[in-house]
Design an enzyme around this catalytic site. Structure first.
Site, PDB file in Angstrom:
ATOM      1  N   SER A   1       6.640 -26.264  12.826  1.00 43.39           N
ATOM      2  CA  SER A   1       6.002 -26.229  14.141  1.00 43.39           C
ATOM      3  C   SER A   1       5.816 -27.594  14.798  1.00 43.39           C
ATOM      4  O   SER A   1       5.431 -27.674  15.964  1.00 43.39           O
ATOM      5  CB  SER A   1       4.642 -25.520  14.056  1.00 43.39           C
ATOM      6  OG  SER A   1       3.744 -26.241  13.242  1.00 43.39           O
TER       7      SER A   1
ATOM      8  N   LYS B   1      -4.732 -24.569  16.860  1.00 43.53           N
ATOM      9  CA  LYS B   1      -4.181 -25.906  17.123  1.00 43.53           C
ATOM     10  C   LYS B   1      -4.728 -26.479  18.430  1.00 43.53           C
ATOM     11  O   LYS B   1      -4.920 -27.696  18.532  1.00 43.53           O
ATOM     12  CB  LYS B   1      -2.655 -25.838  17.139  1.00 43.53           C
ATOM     13  CG  LYS B   1      -2.083 -25.520  15.770  1.00 43.53           C
ATOM     14  CD  LYS B   1      -0.579 -25.420  15.761  1.00 43.53           C
ATOM     15  CE  LYS B   1      -0.090 -25.122  14.342  1.00 43.53           C
ATOM     16  NZ  LYS B   1       1.378 -25.022  14.257  1.00 43.53           N
TER      17      LYS B   1
END
Length: 350
Positions: free
Chosen positions: A235, A280
């Site tokens: 990611s 996140k």
């Protein structure tokens, strides 16, 4: 007397607290991790490191649940309880899961370097080294010889230029044929014989029972070193590519901003969907980021019947509004989208 009784009670409470913290449940807790500055992790030889701002990758933290963390996760909106099935592929062991995550990170770095170097008109090429073993199929012959993380370099003395050539070669064998596999494990070369077998009773397809991907060695000019020890998964690809490009070029594209984000990167620069984007966003907000790049993905057809499923950008924007951050959420579909947005920023920030 009273003091002794109080002391015993305190000891009992401490013992219970220790017991609670060490007793592991069959669950995992996923929660916001950290936003890590990328410049200390990436070194382009002779590169420009005088950026006024910073690029940051964002992470989630996943740990085995105990009674305490399991209970807390029920009351924290941005903590999630997961099972082993949520994390691993069907039949995947913990070791294979870890190997897969490390491979995804390595592959993500390669894609990020390729995108950044090509955009900066710098040299990058890859040499095929062999076949990287991601997973072993239970009950197949390879399970007695190979392990996830092994690198197959020869079969019957033959070297191949892609993993598909390996698959085609073994697939032409008959059940019970023997192949000699030469492989590396912890940099030690070994050669073992493995029988070929049918994958099931109803199929003519044969193999040794390994899930494979290409193992490639990267060469760049200028040289680059990327240190991702302790980080797994794909990611961080987009943010890697932006930091690498910034070191390859004279202009500081951060313009003094603290820029966090997430998203996979493909060799052609497309930014892909990731998991845990809400967590996140929280991590980036806590780190004081000014901007957050979120994949502007499309909902897969098989998910379109579920109205609660959001794109990464939609979920990131919703989370930002929920936590009341001033951090701007920026949707990106490609690496070029990110560069275009950065080029529009007020240069006076720096």
């Amino acid at each position: 007397m009273q003091r002794n009784k109080l002391f015993r009670r305190l000891l009992l409470i401490m013992f219970i607290l220790v017991l609670v913290s060490f007793y592991r449940l069959p669950y995992f807790v996923q929660k916001p991790g950290v936003a890590r500055e990328l410049q200390p992790m990436i070194e382009v030889e002779g590169g420009n490191t005088g950026e006024a701002g910073t690029f940051m990758l964002t992470t989630v933290q996943i740990g085995k649940a105990n009674l305490y963390t399991y209970a807390l996760a029920h009351f924290n909106k941005y903590e999630e309880i997961l099972t082993t099935k949520d994390l691993r592929l069907e039949g995947e062991s913990e070791e294979e899961y870890n190997v897969r995550q490390l491979y995804y990170m390595e592959n993500s770095k390669h894609h990020a370097v390729q995108v950044a170097y090509e955009k900066a008109n710098k040299e990058v090429r890859f040499d095929y080294k062999g076949v990287y073993v991601l997973k072993i199929v239970d009950g197949m012959p390879a399970s007695k010889v190979l392990k996830a993380g092994d690198r197959i370099i020869k079969v019957d003395g033959h070297q191949f230029s892609a993993s598909q050539e390996f698959i085609d070669y073994v697939g032409k064998k008959q059940a019970d044929d023997i192949v000699r596999i030469t492989f590396l494990r912890n940099d030690k070369e070994m050669t073992k014989e493995i029988a070929v077998a049918a994958f099931d009773d109803t199929s003519d397809k044969v193999g040794i029972g390994v899930q494979l991907v290409d193992d490639r060695e990267m060469h760049t000019d200028p040289a680059i070193h990327v240190d991702t020890e302790g980080i797994g998964g794909p990611s961080a690809g987009l943010m890697f590519s932006l930091e690498i490009y910034n070191q390859l070029t004279e202009e500081d594209i951060t313009h003094g901003y603290f820029i966090a984000g997430t998203g996979t990167i493909s060799p052609n620069g497309e930014v892909g969907r990731i998991g845990g984007i809400d967590q996140k966003v929280v991590a980036a907000h806590r780190a004081g980021a000014d901007l957050f790049f979120a994949p502007d993905d499309e909902i897969p057809d098989e998910w379109k019947d579920h109205p609660d499923v959001l794109t990464n950008y939609e979920e990131a924007k919703k989370t930002a509004e929920d936590i009341g951050t001033n951090m701007k959420i920026v949707p990106v579909k490609t690496f070029d989208d990110a560069l275009l947005f950065l080029g529009s920023l007020d240069k006076n920030k720096s």
